[in-house]
Design a protein around this motif. Structure first.
Motif, short mmCIF file in Angstrom:
data_model
loop_
_atom_site.label_atom_id
_atom_site.label_comp_id
_atom_site.label_asym_id
_atom_site.label_seq_id
_atom_site.Cartn_x
_atom_site.Cartn_y
_atom_site.Cartn_z
N CYS B 152 -35.41 20.63 8.51
CA CYS B 152 -35.86 19.27 8.19
C CYS B 152 -36.85 19.18 7.04
N HIS B 153 -37.86 20.06 7.07
CA HIS B 153 -39.01 19.85 6.18
C HIS B 153 -38.73 20.18 4.73
N LEU B 155 -36.23 18.89 3.29
CA LEU B 155 -35.59 17.68 2.77
C LEU B 155 -36.39 16.40 2.96
N ARG B 156 -37.09 16.31 4.10
CA ARG B 156 -37.64 15.00 4.49
C ARG B 156 -39.14 15.07 4.77
N PRO B 157 -39.85 13.92 4.59
CA PRO B 157 -39.37 12.65 4.02
C PRO B 157 -38.92 12.83 2.57
N ALA B 158 -37.72 12.37 2.25
CA ALA B 158 -37.11 12.67 0.94
C ALA B 158 -37.94 12.11 -0.21
N ASP B 159 -38.58 10.95 -0.01
CA ASP B 159 -39.36 10.38 -1.12
C ASP B 159 -40.60 11.23 -1.41
N GLU B 160 -41.05 11.98 -0.41
CA GLU B 160 -42.22 12.84 -0.63
C GLU B 160 -41.82 14.26 -1.05
N GLY B 166 -32.25 13.22 1.58
CA GLY B 166 -32.72 13.65 2.90
C GLY B 166 -31.61 13.75 3.92
N GLU B 167 -30.47 13.15 3.65
CA GLU B 167 -29.39 13.15 4.63
C GLU B 167 -28.08 13.73 4.10
N GLU B 168 -27.94 13.75 2.77
CA GLU B 168 -26.69 14.26 2.19
C GLU B 168 -26.97 15.23 1.05
N VAL B 190 -28.04 18.85 8.56
CA VAL B 190 -29.34 18.27 8.18
C VAL B 190 -30.17 17.90 9.40
#
Lengths: 335, 294
Positions: B152-153, B155-160, B166-168, B190
């Motif tokens: 997870c980390h 990729l996400r939060p993708a804006d950060e 973040g999902e694809e 993901v």
């Protein structure tokens, strides 16, 4: 030309593209298996997925069932899966989806029973929300004034500026792997809303709320941030849950395994600056937990003998300790 | 290319094979790793939940060490990547920055905010480049279907995190294809491995990891590969427990990211620490005609 006019012009100049839709269809009243029905429309790339679905329903197939109302990302009715992502159909343009996937696969939201086609039964979602007691429980020391509204300072409001944006669309609930795996987890929205009342200065039930949630699912959040990706209103539920966890640790940490693990980790790093894996198991699960973990531990130790070694303190461990002294003033929880 | 190597706790302990494989691959690709024995733990997401500002301060200290040496950081763990990047993001908040600076200043530490944090996956796909890697492949992983599992980390939060979707995402699949493997796309790639609640509620954690393994398998994967040693603990270390939770055998070999690359570049199973895995990788190695491990 205003920005709005420029946008309108840009939209007007867009070329139409063929948008293939594969839409989930299922009607339990008629029996039979769920299936995907294929439709094709010519749409401008900025067109919302919802507009496409409504055109399908109005022009091609009046039997398609879907929930929607405002078409403006305000009511929260049209959450569904767009190419597997939990999204508001009214806020998701078709263009980028077709570009990435070549088509648009539409499914009903996850983690909720399907009633028909894209319509799900949201009752379980609402039940979990209601369990949070999502209303002010007034602090008797700070009563509502009789002659006017109660006031909050800008700093107080700042603490929960994100959560009032929530439109309860359940996109976060649909995207959440903890909801999928464990009925005890209340879901991202319920916890984000709970956070809003915990930090509301007018609410008098903060401690009781934290105590209740500590042992009722708060620590099952996986912090995978899938809810934050799904949220159409930037509530960022995963971050609100993190905030809630820190408040719970401060208020009454160490009362159950979740907070014990967070506190244990914090203390674990203080001594050497790096993780002592074996010690962490004891800190979280106690001596009993360590004994229970023994068979798996021995199994892993055979391949990875390092797990029983205590790590050497890092260089500059004194700096780390001083940072702890400066910022971990409130010695948190019972060890 | 010269980078400040931030291996993280697990790769120095139970996940030592990840460190071995990283060093092998970096040597083969001409990436110079500079070690800093003063790096502390990233907090792994757990510390952030107990005391956010303390966690940011400890990571600001880590970032300052690399900044002072004029190097960007190389991480090999999705969670380290996430926590160090988040420290950079959260230091944009003046209140957080004020408290962190006040704790660091008496120690003579100043962090100006210039250290970049890059995961090995990003360095390989963006800085080294897929063509350069392809050119060095001596044993293409042809015929091996691999399900990437991102963690997870990363990729996400993708804006950060400011990198992939973040999902694809697709960087890992692109890399797998570059070394000759066939990437397998499945929803679980993901999703969460269950690790964060392994100690909170093991039964749920194991159900979650079993779900992702089953998903990869249902889409035809012979093996999985992950850029995160914590995911590796869940998917490989606890796979026997996950199988119990699922009620059926899983038998899914799980590689660390640099092991997959190392195999294609000609490393032996021993050099990559494959015998240290809980789930044997023999079957997967046989598919690419490599010497099976004991």
């Amino acid at each position: 030309m205003s920005i709005a006019e420029e946008r309108l012009l840009a939209f007007a100049e867009e070329k139409l593209v063929t948008v293939p839709f594969d839409v989930y269809r299922y009607d339990p009243a008629r029996g039979g298996q769920p299936r995907y029905q294929h439709y094709e429309l010519r749409l401008a790339p900025h067109t919302p997925v919802l507009t496409g679905l409504l055109r399908i329903r109005d022009e091609i197939d009046p039997t398609l069932a879907l929930r929607y109302s405002c078409r403006s990302a305000i009511c929260g009715s049209c959450a569904m899966l767009v190419n597997s992502k939990s999204r508001l159909a009214c806020k998701t343009p078709v263009g980028p989806e077709v570009k990435e996937h070549g088509r648009i696969v539409i499914d009903p939201m996850r983690n909720q029973p399907i009633l028909r086609d894209l319509v799900v039964d949201q009752q379980p979602f609402w039940n979990r929300y209601e369990q949070m007691e999502p209303h002010l429980i007034l602090d008797p020391k700070r009563p509502m004034p009789k002659d006017g509204p109660t006031r909050m300072s800008p700093t107080e409001v700042e603490r929960f500026k994100e959560t009032p944006r929530c439109i309860s669309c359940a996109a976060c609930y649909s995207a959440c792997p903890a909801v999928e795996a464990d009925p005890e987890f209340p879901g991202p929205m319920a916890l984000a809303k709970l956070y809003r009342f915990v930090v509301d200065p007018r609410d008098g039930a903060t401690q009781a709320r934290l105590q209740k949630i500590q042992t009722n699912g708060l620590w099952l959040c996986l912090r995978c941030h899938l809810c934050t990706e799904a949220c159409p209103k930037e509530v960022r539920p995963s971050e609100r849950i993190r905030d809630l966890k820190e408040l719970a640790v401060e208020a009454q940490g160490g009362t159950e395994p979740g907070s014990r693990h967070a506190i244990g980790f914090l203390k674990n790093i203080e001594s050497a600056g790096t993780l002592n894996e074996l010690k962490l198991v004891r800190q979280t699960s106690g001596l009993g937990g360590l004994v229970a973990a023994l068979p798996q531990g021995v199994r892993m130790w055979r391949k990875k003998p390092e797990i029983t070694k205590s790590p050497h303190p890092i260089e500059g461990i004194d700096e780390v300790k001083k940072i702890y002294e400066a910022l971990d003033g409130k010695k948190k929880g019972k060890e | 290319m010269k980078l400040a190597y931030y291996p993280g706790c697990v790769a120095q302990e139970s996940g030592k094979e990840l460190d071995m494989a990283t060093r092998w691959v970096c040597r083969a690709l001409g990436i110079e790793l500079v070690g800093f024995p003063s790096f502390s733990c990233c907090g792994s997401g757990f510390m952030d939940e107990a005391n956010e500002v303390l966690n940011v301060a400890l990571n600001a200290r880590n970032l300052a060490i690399a900044e002072k040496a004029g190097l960007d950081l190389l991480t090999i763990c999705s969670t380290c990547q996430g926590m160090l990047s988040l420290a950079n993001v959260r230091l944009n908040d003046p209140t957080v920055k004020g408290r962190v600076d006040a704790a660091l200043k008496p120690l003579g530490i100043e962090y100006r905010g210039t250290a970049k944090v890059k995961h090995l996956l990003r360095v390989l796909t963006e800085d080294v480049g897929l063509d350069a890697i392809k050119a060095k492949v001596v044993r293409p992983l042809s015929g091996l279907k691999v399900g990437a599992f991102y963690g997870c980390h990363l990729l996400r939060p993708a804006d950060e995190m400011n990198w992939e979707s973040g999902e694809e995402p697709h960087a890992f699949e692109d890399l797998l294809a570059a070394v000759g493997a066939t990437p397998v796309y499945y929803r679980g790639r993901v999703m969460c491995c269950g690790f964060p609640i392994q100690f909170v509620k093991p039964a749920t954690a194991e159900r979650i990891s079993a779900r992702q393994i089953d998903d990869a398998k249902a889409h035809g994967a012979d093996a999985m590969a992950t850029p995160c040693p914590l995911c590796h603990i869940s998917l490989d270390g606890y796979q026997n427990q996950a199988a119990k939770a699922a009620g059926h055998r899983l038998d899914m070999p799980v590689f660390h990211l640099p092991q997959v690359v190392g195999l294609a570049l000609g490393a032996t199973a021993e050099e990559l620490g494959l015998p240290r895995h809980m789930v044997p990788t023999d079957g997967a190695l046989a598919k690419i005609g490599s010497k099976a491990v004991a």
